[in-house]
Write a protein that holds these residues in place. Structure first.
Motif, short mmCIF file in Angstrom:
data_model
loop_
_atom_site.label_atom_id
_atom_site.label_comp_id
_atom_site.label_asym_id
_atom_site.label_seq_id
_atom_site.Cartn_x
_atom_site.Cartn_y
_atom_site.Cartn_z
N VAL A 60 0.65 -1.34 0.50
CA VAL A 60 -0.39 -0.05 0.00
C VAL A 60 0.69 1.14 0.04
CG1 VAL A 60 -1.52 1.55 1.67
CG2 VAL A 60 -2.22 -1.37 0.92
N GLU A 61 1.75 1.09 1.02
CA GLU A 61 2.72 3.14 0.73
C GLU A 61 3.40 2.16 -0.57
OE1 GLU A 61 4.65 5.43 2.47
OE2 GLU A 61 3.42 4.81 2.95
N ARG A 62 3.93 1.26 -1.11
CA ARG A 62 4.61 1.56 -2.62
C ARG A 62 3.10 2.33 -3.30
NH1 ARG A 62 8.91 1.55 -6.04
NH2 ARG A 62 8.98 1.00 -7.59
N VAL A 63 2.32 1.50 -3.06
CA VAL A 63 1.52 2.89 -3.99
C VAL A 63 1.03 3.68 -3.96
CG1 VAL A 63 -1.24 2.74 -4.83
CG2 VAL A 63 0.02 0.26 -4.27
N ILE A 64 0.56 4.31 -2.62
CA ILE A 64 0.93 5.71 -2.37
C ILE A 64 2.12 6.38 -2.72
CG2 ILE A 64 0.59 7.38 -0.22
CD1 ILE A 64 -2.74 5.92 -1.14
N ARG A 65 2.97 5.79 -2.81
CA ARG A 65 4.39 6.62 -2.89
C ARG A 65 4.53 7.06 -4.24
NH1 ARG A 65 9.54 5.39 1.15
NH2 ARG A 65 8.67 5.45 2.96
N ARG A 66 4.04 5.74 -5.02
CA ARG A 66 3.71 6.14 -6.59
C ARG A 66 2.89 6.87 -7.21
NH1 ARG A 66 6.77 3.58 -10.51
NH2 ARG A 66 5.76 5.25 -11.32
N ILE A 67 1.81 7.56 -6.23
CA ILE A 67 0.27 7.87 -6.99
C ILE A 67 1.08 9.40 -6.70
CG2 ILE A 67 -1.16 6.43 -7.79
CD1 ILE A 67 -2.56 7.80 -4.29
N CYS A 68 1.71 9.83 -5.15
CA CYS A 68 1.93 11.11 -4.93
C CYS A 68 3.71 11.51 -5.22
CB CYS A 68 2.41 10.80 -3.46
SG CYS A 68 0.74 10.46 -2.13
N ASP A 69 4.04 11.02 -5.31
CA ASP A 69 5.82 11.54 -6.15
C ASP A 69 5.18 12.20 -7.29
OD1 ASP A 69 7.58 11.16 -7.51
OD2 ASP A 69 8.34 9.66 -7.82
N GLU B 161 7.97 14.03 -8.78
CA GLU B 161 8.96 14.11 -9.82
C GLU B 161 9.03 13.26 -10.97
OE1 GLU B 161 12.51 13.32 -8.10
OE2 GLU B 161 12.09 15.64 -6.44
N ASN B 162 8.08 11.42 -10.67
CA ASN B 162 7.89 11.16 -11.58
C ASN B 162 6.15 10.41 -11.57
OD1 ASN B 162 7.60 9.50 -13.50
ND2 ASN B 162 8.31 7.77 -12.40
N PRO B 163 4.97 11.25 -11.73
CA PRO B 163 3.80 11.41 -11.62
C PRO B 163 3.22 10.13 -11.92
CG PRO B 163 3.96 13.44 -12.81
CD PRO B 163 5.08 12.59 -11.88
N CYS B 164 2.42 9.35 -11.51
CA CYS B 164 2.03 8.35 -11.58
C CYS B 164 0.64 7.47 -11.04
CB CYS B 164 2.89 6.91 -11.53
SG CYS B 164 1.80 5.38 -11.08
N GLY B 165 -0.58 8.06 -12.13
CA GLY B 165 -1.75 7.53 -11.67
C GLY B 165 -2.23 6.12 -11.51
N VAL B 166 -3.15 5.96 -10.33
CA VAL B 166 -3.74 4.75 -10.07
C VAL B 166 -4.26 3.97 -10.85
CG1 VAL B 166 -6.15 5.85 -8.72
CG2 VAL B 166 -4.21 3.82 -7.71
#
Length: 469
Positions: free
Chosen positions: A15-24, A26-31
């Protein structure tokens, strides 16, 4: 790959990995650009709830963050699913490429049992109508005098096992190769298994000797009588282990013939000790283990080669029967416009991977889909099989955006063709991630946050005592 022990918070890490990806920033990523695969529907639902709760917490901390609010709105569209549901959806969306009807149904297990029995009885019945010499040899080897249940079970079991591989028919035919081009027994699959088992058993016996020597060190009078024998036997078994690891099969048999236990000196007269009884029991146990090992070494390399060559046409007959059954089973399912989970898995694989003379290449559809996924996250990776693993590889960006979490001690789906050896292979070959971020890498989560220390210590003691690598 995250190798996570029980109670170490692997779901929280995912879950933390997902949250960090979508909150990044510099390298934004949508859920919606993440593919999150779990093993059960309940786990997928729980994962979605935890991600939603984590996003809500972030929004409460920063109510003006429009990006987070968008992620919250997009969450129902996120690809958080089981591998089965992902394959079914992919097949339905691309039914035209497979030449099947878009409204195919998933057959329940009771209906599949009926079709499976119908297909195997048809195949075996046809073989009996025009029996070949090799088929009769096969039935004489497998079946008993009453019925053909064992032959039918062998066909169904082999078919079931084949479904875990990307190309089932190729795997089945590869089994025949072991008989048509026999190798020295120590290089054959079954020879390697036996030698590995023997090396492990002898290693365990040496461990028993070490434990006896440790106990004897506290009783000098008994140690003076017993230690020399234990040291000699330890040296003898160490030489046998070396032979198992370096010699040919016949060399191992020869080394085994030199594993001979003599009489151990008697204890001092009237000597009473719990250690004496423990050491005697341990010695009797490992002597029995070594004696029982003789049943593995009851055949020479030449005899093995003769047996394998004689079995080659019989094994070929069995494999052809399995392939014929698979085709008949598929025909019956197609007639009902139905499928099972193995069918949708392999249909999805056909959409993503194609075979050619150079091996396997990704299809244009796989290349197109891989652009949609910034990252593929797989939960319970220890229960994945080779066919499923190939789907993840085909959907990834050259396997550089895979995030896998699992625990080999929690692999419980061998009956569904799970292959924990895939997990073990990566854990063995990939370095542990440290300061410098080089990939592929393994992260070890070894601390249990769920249980009290005395419970974790007790479980670890038992695992360390009874489980090999």
């Amino acid at each position: 790959m995250v190798s996570a022990a029980a109670g170490s918070g692997k779901t929280a890490v995912l879950v933390e990995r997902v949250i960090r990806r979508i909150c990044d920033s510099e390298n934004p990523c949508g859920v919606e650009n993440l593919l999150i695969v779990t093993f059960t529907k309940a786990a997928a639902s729980q994962m979605k709830e935890k991600i939603e709760a984590a996003i809500s917490k972030k929004i409460a901390e920063n109510p003006s963050d429009r990006r987070l609010r968008r992620q919250q709105l997009m969450l129902p569209c996120a690809n958080i699913c089981t591998i089965d549901s992902f394959c079914i959806n992919l097949v339905r969306e691309n039914f035209h490429a497979l030449g099947i009807a878009p409204d195919f149904g998933m057959l329940d297990e009771s209906r599949l049992d009926i079709l499976r029995a119908q297909a195997v009885n048809t195949v075996v019945g046809n073989l009996y109508e025009n029996p070949t010499e090799n088929f009769m040899r096969l039935t004489n080897l497998i079946s008993d005098n009453r019925d053909d249940k064992k032959l039918i079970d062998a066909i169904l079991r082999l078919h079931n096992l084949s479904q875990a591989y990307p190309f089932p028919e190729n795997w089945l035919r590869s089994l025949v190769a072991e008989f048509t081009a026999p190798r020295e027994i120590s290089e054959s699959p079954w020879g390697r298994i036996l030698l590995e088992h023997m090396a492990g058993t002898v290693g365990s016996c040496i461990g028993g000797i070490d434990h006896c020597l440790y106990l004897l060190s506290d009783e000098p009078e008994l140690e003076a009588k017993y230690a020399e024998t234990y040291y000699a036997e330890k040296e003898m078994l160490a030489r046998f282990v070396d032979a198992i690891k370096t010699e040919t099969w016949d060399g191992v048999s020869d080394a085994y013939s030199r594993v001979v236990f003599g009489r151990i000196p008697t204890a001092p007269k009237g000597y009473v000790s719990e250690v004496k009884d423990i050491c005697q029991n341990i010695r009797n146990a490992y002597k029995k283990e070594l004696k029982d090992m003789g049943r593995f070494l009851c055949i020479s390399s030449d005899e093995h080669r003769e047996d394998v060559e004689a079995l080659a046409p019989v094994v070929t007959e069995l494999v052809e029967a399995v392939i014929t059954f698979a085709n008949e089973f598929d025909r019956l399912k197609l007639a009902e416009n139905g499928a099972d989970f193995s069918d949708t898995l392999h249909m999805a694989l056909r959409l993503l991977v194609e075979q050619n003379e150079n091996g396997c290449t990704r299809t244009p559809l796989a290349n197109q889909l891989s652009e949609n996924y910034a990252e593929i996250l797989v939960d319970e990776y220890q229960d994945v099989n080779l066919a499923q693993d190939m789907i993840f590889a085909a959907l990834s960006k050259d396997e550089n955006n895979l995030f896998m979490v699992g625990d080999v001690k929690q692999s419980i789906y061998r009956f569904r063709q799970a292959m924990p050896e895939l997990f073990l292979e990566k854990r063995r070959e990939w370095p542990v991630l440290k300061g410098e971020k080089t990939f592929p890498a393994t992260i070890i989560l070894g601390r249990n946050y769920r249980s009290r220390k005395n419970i974790a210590d007790a479980v670890n003691f038992i695992f360390k005592s009874i489980m090999s690598a």
